[in-house]
Enzyme design. Structure first.
Site, PDB file in Angstrom:
ATOM      1  N   PRO A  53       0.555  -1.209   0.045  1.00 31.01           N
ATOM      2  CG  PRO A  53      -0.325  -1.351   2.174  1.00 31.01           C
ATOM      3  CD  PRO A  53       0.136  -1.890   1.762  1.00 31.01           C
ATOM      4  CB  CYS A  54       0.669   4.516  -1.995  1.00 31.37           C
ATOM      5  SG  CYS A  54       0.663   3.657  -3.628  1.00 31.37           S
ATOM      6  NE  ARG A  55      -1.766   8.473   1.457  1.00 27.75           N
ATOM      7  CZ  ARG A  55      -2.285   8.133   0.059  1.00 27.75           C
ATOM      8  NH1 ARG A  55      -2.043   8.072  -1.141  1.00 27.75           N
ATOM      9  NH2 ARG A  55      -3.994   8.019   0.290  1.00 27.75           N
ATOM     10  CG  HIS A  56       2.357  -0.195   5.044  1.00 26.55           C
ATOM     11  ND1 HIS A  56       1.497  -0.778   4.547  1.00 26.55           N
ATOM     12  CD2 HIS A  56       1.931  -0.224   6.381  1.00 26.55           C
ATOM     13  CE1 HIS A  56       1.482  -1.525   5.029  1.00 26.55           C
ATOM     14  NE2 HIS A  56       1.468  -1.582   6.417  1.00 26.55           N
ATOM     15  CB  VAL A  59      -3.494   2.619   3.065  1.00 30.04           C
ATOM     16  CG1 VAL A  59      -4.538   1.091   2.885  1.00 30.04           C
ATOM     17  CG2 VAL A  59      -3.287   3.882   2.325  1.00 30.04           C
TER      18      VAL A  59
END
Length: 114
Positions: A53-56, A59
């Site tokens: 996930p981007c910007r883990h 998110v």
């Protein structure tokens, strides 16, 4: 960063490694080449699909809030706004549920509804 990442690699019917385009065939269009990318695997000498996930942190924090808030009434939701009520041991289950949204054809989670 120490965040979970899922690596996927596949073979065709002739037991040959899948070409790059085929690695993304089962990935949802929304996540293809964004959350799910084809990269060199850090330990194997091959290309593999990576789910991350981007910007883990953002998110996963949002997912934990959504799961925890679903069981609270209005007054409890206001109090829990700053801290998620989901236990930390459920983190991996949430991450796998996230991965299932990326690969909708993959069914493996029969533990909880979210």
């Amino acid at each position: 960063y120490q965040t979970p990442r899922i690596w996927l690699f596949g073979y065709d019917e002739q037991r040959q490694p899948l070409p790059t385009a085929a690695l993304l065939e089962d990935v949802s269009a929304e996540h293809s080449l964004k959350t799910c990318t084809v990269e060199s695997h850090p330990h194997l000498k091959c290309h593999a699909t990576s789910i991350h996930p981007c910007r883990h942190a953002d998110v996963m924090k949002r997912l934990t809030h959504q799961l925890g808030d679903a069981s609270l009434d209005d007054s409890e939701q206001e109090q829990a706004a700053s801290e998620p009520t989901t236990p930390v041991e459920h983190y991996m289950i949430l991450f796998l549920k996230f991965a299932q949204t990326v690969l909708p054809t993959l069914e493996y989670d029969f533990t909880r509804s979210a």
